[in-house]
Scaffold this active site. Structure first.
Site, PDB file in Angstrom:
ATOM      1  N   ARG A  12      29.978  50.857  62.677  1.00  0.00           N
ATOM      2  CA  ARG A  12      28.566  50.568  62.935  1.00  0.00           C
ATOM      3  C   ARG A  12      28.304  49.064  62.880  1.00  0.00           C
ATOM      4  O   ARG A  12      28.092  48.411  63.893  1.00  0.00           O
ATOM      5  CB  ARG A  12      27.679  51.313  61.919  1.00  0.00           C
ATOM      6  CG  ARG A  12      26.182  51.358  62.308  1.00  0.00           C
ATOM      7  CD  ARG A  12      25.402  50.125  61.926  1.00  0.00           C
ATOM      8  NE  ARG A  12      25.441  49.828  60.503  1.00  0.00           N
ATOM      9  CZ  ARG A  12      24.911  48.743  59.962  1.00  0.00           C
ATOM     10  NH1 ARG A  12      24.325  47.823  60.724  1.00  0.00           N
ATOM     11  NH2 ARG A  12      24.988  48.522  58.657  1.00  0.00           N
ATOM     12  N   ASP A  13      28.374  48.483  61.701  1.00  0.00           N
ATOM     13  CA  ASP A  13      28.024  47.075  61.548  1.00  0.00           C
ATOM     14  C   ASP A  13      29.005  46.168  62.271  1.00  0.00           C
ATOM     15  O   ASP A  13      28.628  45.112  62.782  1.00  0.00           O
ATOM     16  CB  ASP A  13      27.974  46.718  60.060  1.00  0.00           C
ATOM     17  CG  ASP A  13      27.255  45.414  59.790  1.00  0.00           C
ATOM     18  OD1 ASP A  13      26.618  44.888  60.710  1.00  0.00           O
ATOM     19  OD2 ASP A  13      27.328  44.911  58.655  1.00  0.00           O
ATOM     20  N   CYS A 240      25.008  40.697  61.739  1.00  0.00           N
ATOM     21  CA  CYS A 240      23.731  41.280  62.135  1.00  0.00           C
ATOM     22  C   CYS A 240      23.241  40.568  63.390  1.00  0.00           C
ATOM     23  O   CYS A 240      22.980  39.364  63.363  1.00  0.00           O
ATOM     24  CB  CYS A 240      22.677  41.141  61.032  1.00  0.00           C
ATOM     25  SG  CYS A 240      21.048  41.762  61.513  1.00  0.00           S
TER      26      CYS A 240
END
Length: 307
Positions: A12-13, A240
């Site tokens: 995911r990240d 992010c």
């Protein structure tokens, strides 16, 4: 011997922060290989619109696949109630919503201010409670240690919003160093304060980045304050996309080695974990992979059974 859970967040990240899309068969191979190496929790994706993050378009299929692996906790990120509905429908066992302690970052990341986010958390908690076998619902307090947009984030703000998250119905909160601003003294201080505010059992996890080389030092500071779950990303993939300059997740391989060397129990076969990197290298040719332990190799005499 203390047991520590390493939660793999690379699918995911890690993948949401790179432009190319990893084929689903490679993702499945990655997830299966890490689970076989003893990783007990993997965040397989996020339920965000594919128009925003096309890398996450196959999350439902990955949840279904990962759900067939015995003993694996299947985690996902959800940005809102709609995402939570999709996650529950897919069969995810752990839902995490990012709640930015920096209101500016929150508006850029999920387009909600703090009050709206608390309301969203309450709505998700109510929906989760409707399930006969409800998934675990956690709030990730992102930018808890600082923000690349606002800079300093007051600790009182983090404590207040942690309390609000629990009051809204979250099972627990986690502290996230989204932008790599944390230092060990700050980690110790904030973990203590949040635990005092919401209770020891309501704060167990840290999501740390290695942007300035302090990832493992911050992880150790968290361990010393009773943290039992640490997020990490294979090969250090990730950051992010909505926080400029926020690069560098903790490398799963380095974290697993540190914990094994210190005598913590993770259940991870270090040799098998190192071999998983080949899947990423083959599927993402040219993508930088980080980690000192994979480059140096495991030291002679390390008791792999303690891992």
């Amino acid at each position: 011997m203390t047991a520590i859970l390493i939660s793999e967040v690379g699918p995911r990240d890690g993948l949401q922060s790179i432009d190319r899309i990893m084929p689903i068969e490679a993702k499945k191979a990655w997830i299966a290989a890490e689970a076989a190496a003893g990783v007990r929790e993997i965040e397989v994706g996020s339920f965000v619109p594919a128009s925003l993050l096309p890398q996450m378009a196959d999350t439902a299929a990955l949840v279904a696949f990962a759900g067939t692996i015995p003993g694996l906790s299947v985690a996902v990120l959800v940005p809102n109630l709609k995402g939570a509905e999709l996650a529950i429908r897919a069969g995810a066992r752990k839902l995490s919503i990012p709640f930015s302690m920096s209101e500016t970052h929150s508006l850029k990341n999920v387009r909600k201010d703090h009050a709206a986010m608390v309301a969203e958390i309450g709505a998700i908690a109510a929906r989760v409670a409707q399930e006969e076998d409800p998934p675990h619902f956690e709030v990730g307090l992102s930018t808890a240690f600082g923000c690349t947009i606002e800079g300093h984030v007051p600790e009182d703000t983090v404590i207040r919003l942690a309390e609000a998250s629990i009051a809204a119905g979250a099972a627990e909160v986690g502290l996230s160093d989204t932008t790599g601003y944390a230092d060990p003294a700050q980690v110790r201080r904030l973990v203590r304060k949040v635990k005092a505010a919401v209770g020891d059992a309501r704060l167990n996890s840290l999501h740390l980045h290695n942007t300035r080389g302090l990832g493992l030092a911050n992880a150790l500071a968290g361990l010393e304050e009773g943290i039992t779950t640490l997020d990490a990303s294979l090969g250090g993939l990730g950051g992010c996309p909505f926080a400029p300059g926020a690069s560098g997740n903790i490398v799963t391989e380095d974290l697993a080695f540190m914990l094994a060397a210190m005598g913590y129990e993770t259940g991870i076969d270090l040799d098998a974990l190192m071999r998983v990197r080949a899947i990423l290298a083959d599927a993402l040719p040219g993508e930088p992979l980080y980690g000192f332990t994979p480059d140096a190799g495991l030291p002679l005499g390390l008791d792999r059974r303690t891992a």
